[in-house]
Scaffold this motif. Structure first.
Motif, PDB file in Angstrom:
ATOM      1  N   UNK A  57     -53.040 -34.733  52.404  1.00  0.00           N
ATOM      2  CA  UNK A  57     -52.329 -34.985  51.153  1.00  0.00           C
ATOM      3  C   UNK A  57     -50.836 -34.832  51.428  1.00  0.00           C
ATOM      4  N   UNK A  58     -50.117 -35.917  51.241  1.00  0.00           N
ATOM      5  CA  UNK A  58     -48.693 -35.950  51.569  1.00  0.00           C
ATOM      6  C   UNK A  58     -47.842 -35.906  50.305  1.00  0.00           C
ATOM      7  N   UNK A  59     -46.731 -35.230  50.383  1.00  0.00           N
ATOM      8  CA  UNK A  59     -45.752 -35.300  49.295  1.00  0.00           C
ATOM      9  C   UNK A  59     -45.192 -36.725  49.250  1.00  0.00           C
ATOM     10  N   UNK A  60     -45.041 -37.211  48.059  1.00  0.00           N
ATOM     11  CA  UNK A  60     -44.583 -38.606  47.956  1.00  0.00           C
ATOM     12  C   UNK A  60     -43.674 -38.798  46.750  1.00  0.00           C
ATOM     13  N   UNK A  61     -42.845 -37.803  46.505  1.00  0.00           N
ATOM     14  CA  UNK A  61     -41.969 -37.900  45.335  1.00  0.00           C
ATOM     15  C   UNK A  61     -41.014 -39.090  45.454  1.00  0.00           C
TER      16      UNK A  61
ATOM     17  N   UNK B  51     -44.287 -42.979  51.134  1.00  0.00           N
ATOM     18  CA  UNK B  51     -45.623 -43.298  51.652  1.00  0.00           C
ATOM     19  C   UNK B  51     -46.370 -44.285  50.760  1.00  0.00           C
ATOM     20  N   UNK B  52     -45.632 -44.955  49.905  1.00  0.00           N
ATOM     21  CA  UNK B  52     -46.237 -46.011  49.089  1.00  0.00           C
ATOM     22  C   UNK B  52     -46.079 -47.327  49.849  1.00  0.00           C
ATOM     23  N   UNK B  53     -47.174 -47.922  50.292  1.00  0.00           N
ATOM     24  CA  UNK B  53     -47.080 -49.089  51.186  1.00  0.00           C
ATOM     25  C   UNK B  53     -46.250 -50.234  50.641  1.00  0.00           C
TER      26      UNK B  53
ATOM     27  N   UNK C 160     -41.081 -48.531  54.828  1.00  0.00           N
ATOM     28  CA  UNK C 160     -41.672 -49.783  54.350  1.00  0.00           C
ATOM     29  C   UNK C 160     -42.019 -50.687  55.543  1.00  0.00           C
ATOM     30  N   UNK C 161     -43.207 -51.183  55.519  1.00  0.00           N
ATOM     31  CA  UNK C 161     -43.670 -52.011  56.635  1.00  0.00           C
ATOM     32  C   UNK C 161     -44.436 -51.239  57.678  1.00  0.00           C
TER      33      UNK C 161
ATOM     34  N   UNK D 294     -57.039 -42.711  63.652  1.00  0.00           N
ATOM     35  CA  UNK D 294     -56.248 -43.724  62.977  1.00  0.00           C
ATOM     36  C   UNK D 294     -56.475 -43.677  61.473  1.00  0.00           C
ATOM     37  N   UNK D 295     -55.407 -43.956  60.767  1.00  0.00           N
ATOM     38  CA  UNK D 295     -55.482 -43.906  59.307  1.00  0.00           C
ATOM     39  C   UNK D 295     -56.249 -45.117  58.789  1.00  0.00           C
ATOM     40  N   UNK D 296     -57.205 -44.808  57.942  1.00  0.00           N
ATOM     41  CA  UNK D 296     -58.047 -45.850  57.354  1.00  0.00           C
ATOM     42  C   UNK D 296     -57.586 -46.227  55.957  1.00  0.00           C
ATOM     43  N   UNK D 297     -56.949 -45.291  55.300  1.00  0.00           N
ATOM     44  CA  UNK D 297     -56.677 -45.507  53.879  1.00  0.00           C
ATOM     45  C   UNK D 297     -55.424 -44.735  53.460  1.00  0.00           C
ATOM     46  N   UNK D 298     -54.582 -45.416  52.686  1.00  0.00           N
ATOM     47  CA  UNK D 298     -53.447 -44.790  52.015  1.00  0.00           C
ATOM     48  C   UNK D 298     -53.707 -44.889  50.510  1.00  0.00           C
TER      49      UNK D 298
END
Lengths: 529, 342
Positions: free
Chosen positions: B50-54, B58-60, B68-69, B94-98
């Motif tokens: 769980x990442x901070x995303x204020x 981390x929003x694709x 971005x990208x 590897x990351x599967x999901x954001x």
């Protein structure tokens, strides 16, 4: 009238001096030219010819009219050797002229090209003799590397250059210096012949390749490679009009180097048509005798115009060209492209089928030694693809060695007591692998022994907020198949277990760290180490 | 690096080396690997972050994000713990999901990652038929077929001899799981560094206890039930198999159409049309697993083509190229291309 074209060695290549001597002790020929070619970024601004003149027609043994070398932009005494324009205006070619002006004005060096000047005619009664060619700058720029320095020797004249003595002139006269085979073959009977050379006016420095044939009635050791070298000046001066040169060749090839150039023959030897290479000053790279009138370039139709194979070769022929290339798509609406063709006499370009289904325009272009372009006729090709046809694979066989299973059975291990107590609980070992029967049975027995009775399973241990230290580090480092000793008096556990599963939960980088293991008891079937 | 700290790295530039530290943004980090039950199968290791995303980094789809990208599935991550005794690698995958959550009371991004076992479950494994090999060789061949790096694996030899073995028609993970089940006591997993581990059934016999755990600081759950009681163990078994001499193991039954090239029209003004081949893939299944399968396309004994399906046209074997894509133990795949039918 024809043209000689030579390349000579650069005597000196210096980049740290405002002037470079390109060559010296040359024999400038009126009407000839000297050219130096530079890479990108030239620093050269002009060329000069320093020359002296010898009095007396024919020149041999003449006396210098002036004993002082003077620069080319100074008029020699009695000789107007001044170039068309003096000093750094001495080169011809308007493009370079503009470039040089730009350089002089201090702009960046971004140009490449060449400087060239034409040798003026010597004054009447004199002959241009020793000379020195320099390339020089305005004095504050270094001379860039000279890629090439070459010399156009000027006109080359001959009339009835050689003929055979066995027949009287004009019969048997070699009228084509470059293609003797085209002449009267009867002029060359087998045996020895004396060959005369008259009015020969040759001027060259270096290797000269002459493709003509002579026979001789006397040993021809008079002209060896060495003597040719030493007689270059003789050949290059008109001192010997009407001189009789006699030489011959045995049926041994004459190579390019001097050791192979020794020619001699004896009476009675059989002589053949011969390619004779005269290596005079070791500097001439190549030599052309083709008269200007024979320069041509042409393109022949593609060998396969119906494009059955969807590719074609476009052939051409040329003469007197330094380089040949094809231009295609030369209509105004198309971008012009070119293909360099390595050969110059006969050349061809191959069109791959990938370029089909459209219209092409071709034109062969040749460039002669002066940089003049010669254009062949424009050709048009419309390459039309036919409908692609399907094919059917009618036969395709793969070979190999099959592994044929003979019997299949089901092996079983069961425990009657457990079945009676807990009911039949079947575990099927489904696998595509096969061991031998004994090994398979051993495995089934082991599984049965370990699992026929109820036991603690899914034993889960959780560590929370361990104090930093070696113990915490060990717990975190423990991974699958790590063996631990578990003691819990309340559960009655005191034995060794293997970790089957690990789960870590970390909050804020480690302020809270939880480790959870799922454990598996060490069974009896697993021997103690 | 501070001791007692978990560092999480991401490989934004995709060069295979996770070197971008995102630890400061990590609220919670959880990973797990191994079996859930004793006779179960090893599952792929998973990781949840769980990442901070204020700031929405981390929003694709956030073009204002400096990442971005880069915030895409497939980003390699690695986590390690720095203890007093040194570094312990916890997870590589590897990351599967954001899944960013923009709610003002959340403003975080949930990340789900999975280790290399997942990749092994994606493609079909093919290992040629071999004689007298042990599990370690089979596992190694399966990994090689799956493209697993040779340096990123630790393989035990294996206890039992397999008179014949091949892998065909199943995923690499399934092939290894079946081997794990047969070789009772064997384990496979991907460790914290991302290395594939195969421990044969003899492995644990040589392992000594390295840690003693008592009641202190621990919570224990112990369950007694019938779930793991098995009193009849069965296995379908082929006691014998015989390798036959070299013979025809596949023969085309019906004519196969190899279409000629088709014209691809230029998509832009001034562009050139061009012809493009249309290869087809022929699946050639054998009756039995085979060894040393070969296809001699150059010989008309094995191969022919005609302009008509019934063979009444012109024989045009030179039009058609047949290239073997795969020689599996139970089938072959041939790429058939009509390169000359113009």
């Amino acid at each position: 009238m024809g043209l000689f074209y030579q390349e000579v060695s650069i005597v000196e290549k210096r980049q740290d001096h405002y002037a470079v001597i390109l060559t010296e002790n040359i024999a400038p020929i009126a009407g000839g030219w000297y050219r130096a070619t530079f890479p990108t970024g030239i620093g050269a601004l002009g060329m000069s010819l320093m020359a002296s003149a010898l009095a007396g027609a024919g020149g041999g043994g003449g006396v210098k009219t002036t004993g002082t070398w003077v620069s080319g932009d100074t008029v020699l005494s009695g000789i107007d050797i001044a170039l068309a324009s003096r000093s750094h205006h001495s080169m011809d070619g308007s493009a370079f002229w503009t470039s040089q002006i730009a350089v002089v004005s201090g702009e960046a060096y971004s140009l490449s090209g060449a400087l060239r000047f034409t040798v003026p005619a010597a004054p009447a009664g004199t002959t241009l003799f020793h000379a020195q060619v320099r390339i020089w700058t305005s004095g504050y720029q270094n001379v860039s590397t000279v890629d090439l320095f070459d010399v156009g020797v000027g006109t080359y004249e001959y009339e009835v250059p050689v003929y055979a003595s066995a027949v009287s002139p004009p019969n048997g006269i070699l009228t084509d210096f470059g293609n003797p085979e085209a002449t009267d073959g009867s002029a060359y009977p087998s045996g020895q012949q004396l060959v005369y050379c008259t009015s020969m006016y040759l001027a060259f420095h270096g290797q000269l390749e002459l493709s003509y044939y002579y026979t001789a009635d006397s040993p021809c050791d008079r002209i060896t490679a060495t003597s040719i070298t030493s007689t270059a000046a003789i050949l290059s001066s008109p001192d010997y009009p009407g001189a009789v040169w006699t030489w011959g060749a045995k049926d041994n090839p004459v190579g390019a180097d001097s050791t192979d150039g020794i020619l001699h023959g004896l009476t009675g030897d059989t002589w053949y048509w011969y390619k004779l290479k005269l290596n005079c000053l070791d500097t001439i790279v190549w030599f052309k005798t083709l008269p200007e009138g024979t320069l041509y370039i042409e393109t022949l139709p593609a060998t396969d115009l119906d494009w059955e194979n969807k590719s074609a070769t476009l052939n051409g022929a040329s003469a007197g060209m330094e380089q040949v290339y094809f231009e295609f798509d030369i209509t105004p609406v198309m971008a012009q492209k070119s293909v360099i063709i390595p050969a110059t006499d006969y050349f061809s370009v191959y069109m791959h089928h990938a370029y089909q289904n459209r219209t092409y325009y071709f034109r062969a272009v040749g460039i002669d030694s002066h940089g003049t372009k010669y254009y062949g006729a424009t050709m048009m090709f419309e390459l039309v693809q036919t409908t692609a046809a399907d094919a059917y694979v009618t036969k395709l066989i793969i070979r190999g060695s099959p592994l044929v299973p003979l019997e299949t059975m089901t092996l079983t291990a069961s425990d009657a007591a457990s079945i009676a107590k807990y009911g039949r609980r079947t575990y099927n070992l489904s696998t595509q692998y096969s061991l031998n029967q004994d090994d398979t049975q051993v495995i089934l027995n082991e599984i049965l022994a370990d699992n026929k009775d109820p036991r603690v399973n899914n034993l889960i241990i959780t560590f929370q907020n361990l104090k930093a230290g070696a113990y915490k580090d060990s717990v975190i480092a423990a991974d699958i198949s790590t063996r631990i000793t578990l003691i819990n008096t309340l559960l009655g556990l005191d034995g060794d277990f293997f970790i089957n599963n690990v789960k870590h939960t970390v909050i804020e980088g480690g302020t809270s760290y939880t480790v959870q293991w799922r454990l598996e008891r060490i069974y009896d079937t697993t021997p103690e180490p | 690096m501070t001791a007692n700290y978990v560092t999480v790295l991401a490989d934004w530039d995709g060069d295979g080396t996770p070197e971008d530290d995102i630890s400061a943004d990590v609220k919670t980090f959880t990973f797990t690997r191994g079996r859930d039950v004793e006779l179960g199968r090893t599952q792929a290791g998973t990781c949840e972050i769980l990442l901070r995303n204020e700031d929405g980094r981390y929003s694709p789809d956030n073009q204002a994000s400096p990442l971005y990208g880069y915030v895409l599935p497939g980003v390699l991550i690695q986590a390690y713990y720095t203890g007093l005794s040194g570094i312990v690698y916890l997870f590589t995958g590897k990351i599967n999901e954001w899944r960013p959550n923009p709610r003002l009371d959340e403003q975080n991004c949930y990340v789900y990652a999975i280790d290399g076992m997942d990749a092994l479950s994606r493609g079909t494994a093919n290992v040629a038929l071999q004689a007298d090999i042990k599990s370690g060789k089979i596992v190694g061949d399966v990994l090689t077929d799956a493209g697993w790096p040779a340096l990123a694996r630790t393989i035990s030899t294996g206890e039992y001899n397999h008179p014949w073995a091949h892998v065909s028609g199943v995923s690499a993970l399934e092939a290894i799981n079946q081997l794990e089940a047969l070789e009772y006591g064997a384990r496979c997993f991907v460790d914290g560094t991302g290395k594939f581990i195969w421990q044969d059934s003899l492995y644990r016999q040589a392992v000594l206890s390295t840690l003693t755990v008592d009641n202190t600081n621990t919570h224990i759950e112990a369950t007694f039930n019938l779930l793991n009681v098995w009193n009849e163990i069965t296995c379908d078994f082929t006691p014998d198999a015989e390798l036959q001499p070299d013979q025809v193991i596949y023969e085309l039954q019906n004519p196969l159409k190899a279409p000629g090239a088709h014209l691809v029209k230029a998509q832009s003004p001034g562009g050139w049309d061009y012809w493009e081949n249309q290869p087809v893939t022929l699946h050639c299944a054998y009756q039995y697993p085979c060894k040393n399968a070969t296809f001699l396309w150059a010989s008309l004994l094995y191969y022919d083509a005609n302009t008509e399906p019934d063979g009444s046209g012109i024989e045009v074997p030179h039009w058609v190229e047949a290239v073997v894509k795969t020689f599996a133990s139970t089938y072959a795949e041939m790429i058939i291309t009509n390169v000359g039918g113009w």
